[in-house]
Structures are given as C-alpha cells and as structure tokens.
Design a protein around this motif. Structure first.
Motif, PDB file in Angstrom:
ATOM      1  N   LYS A 151       0.966  -1.581  -0.239  1.00  0.00           N
ATOM      2  CA  LYS A 151       0.429   0.127  -0.164  1.00  0.00           C
ATOM      3  C   LYS A 151       1.170   1.792  -0.170  1.00  0.00           C
ATOM      4  N   LEU A 152       0.424   1.817  -0.228  1.00  0.00           N
ATOM      5  CA  LEU A 152       1.178   3.668  -0.503  1.00  0.00           C
ATOM      6  C   LEU A 152       0.094   4.334   0.384  1.00  0.00           C
ATOM      7  N   GLU A 153       1.012   4.724   2.062  1.00  0.00           N
ATOM      8  CA  GLU A 153       0.210   5.270   2.424  1.00  0.00           C
ATOM      9  C   GLU A 153       0.165   6.512   2.319  1.00  0.00           C
ATOM     10  N   LYS A 154       1.313   7.134   1.923  1.00  0.00           N
ATOM     11  CA  LYS A 154       1.532   8.896   1.812  1.00  0.00           C
ATOM     12  C   LYS A 154       1.451   9.168   0.682  1.00  0.00           C
ATOM     13  N   GLU A 161       4.168  13.638  -1.781  1.00  0.00           N
ATOM     14  CA  GLU A 161       4.767  14.196   0.534  1.00  0.00           C
ATOM     15  C   GLU A 161       5.858  13.253   1.008  1.00  0.00           C
ATOM     16  N   GLN A 162       6.188  12.618   0.039  1.00  0.00           N
ATOM     17  CA  GLN A 162       7.318  11.589   0.628  1.00  0.00           C
ATOM     18  C   GLN A 162       8.769  12.720   0.908  1.00  0.00           C
ATOM     19  N   ASP A 164      13.528   5.063  -3.649  1.00  0.00           N
ATOM     20  CA  ASP A 164      13.034   6.364  -4.310  1.00  0.00           C
ATOM     21  C   ASP A 164      11.184   6.131  -4.239  1.00  0.00           C
ATOM     22  N   PHE A 165      10.885   5.861  -3.219  1.00  0.00           N
ATOM     23  CA  PHE A 165       9.290   5.402  -2.135  1.00  0.00           C
ATOM     24  C   PHE A 165       9.426   5.259  -1.280  1.00  0.00           C
ATOM     25  N   ILE A 166       8.540   4.762  -0.520  1.00  0.00           N
ATOM     26  CA  ILE A 166       8.023   3.788   0.938  1.00  0.00           C
ATOM     27  C   ILE A 166       6.544   3.767   0.195  1.00  0.00           C
ATOM     28  N   VAL A 167       6.507   2.474   0.071  1.00  0.00           N
ATOM     29  CA  VAL A 167       5.145   1.342   0.159  1.00  0.00           C
ATOM     30  C   VAL A 167       5.024   0.596   2.282  1.00  0.00           C
TER      31      VAL A 167
END
Length: 127
Positions: free
Chosen positions: A15-18, A22-23, A31-34
């Motif tokens: 899931k992409l929480e943010k 906004e990351q 690169d991003f957090i899930v």
C-alpha cells in the motif's frame, strides 16, 4: 517506471500510505516507501536500457556496486519498454558476488552479480 511499479506493488498487496509528492526526498537511499502488513518498505526502481523485450537476456542481473549504500528493502528493475518488471529483496543484491566489468560508459566498474533465480519477473504489458 515509478507509476508502473506502484501498480505492480498494489497487486502484490503493498500500500502507498503517503502520496509520492508528500514523501521525503531520499536521494541514493530509496525512491519511495510503501507498506506491507504494517511495515514500511523502502523501494528503489531502476530501468535497464540494455534489456529489450520480455525475456531477460543475461545469466545474471548486474546491479551497480554503488547501490551498496541503498536503504531500500525492495529493488524493482524494468526493461527498456517498462512492460516487464523484475523484483528482488535488496538483501539478495547485497549478498551477491561482486564482479568487475567494462561498460559502454565505464572501465573496471564493480557490480553485484545477482543470479536470475533471486528475481521474480512480471509481465506489465496489460497494466
């Protein structure tokens, strides 16, 4: 490749929480957090321009040694067309043999030589 990787990860239960915008900036770390089962999973995404078509043409996936400092837990690689993805845990990369080879742009560059059986490949052409 980022958007396509998010589609794939969602299908796999992440899931992409943010929202991405906004990351926090995490240059060289991820690169991003899930999230997966309540745990944050930093992800790094790379596009291999030497990989055309859906079948990976080499015996190993060579990941630049400079990735040794990544803080990601998952590494996703796409072919040039971004219609095939390969995913592995970053720990699989960091525990792989280190080789040295010449590339189009460098001489004697170090790479992690990751066996193909450490990757899971996905067809993204219909996504």
């Amino acid at each position: 490749a980022i958007v396509t990787s998010l589609i794939l990860l969602k299908e796999l239960g992440y899931k992409l929480e943010k929202p991405l915008e906004e990351q926090p900036e995490a240059y060289k770390d991820w690169d991003f957090i899930v999230s997966y089962k309540g745990e944050d999973v930093p992800v790094e995404v790379e596009r291999k321009r030497v990989w055309w078509g859906s079948t990976f043409p080499y015996r190993t996936v060579d990941v630049p040694y400079r990735k040794k400092h990544t803080k990601s837990k998952l590494f996703i690689m796409f072919n040039k067309e971004c219609d095939t993805a390969a995913i592995t845990k970053t720990s699989n990369i960091l525990s792989s043999e280190v080789i040295t080879k010449n590339t189009t742009y460098t001489s004697n560059e170090r790479f992690f030589s990751v066996p193909l059986d450490k990757w899971k490949f996905y067809d993204m052409s219909q996504k």
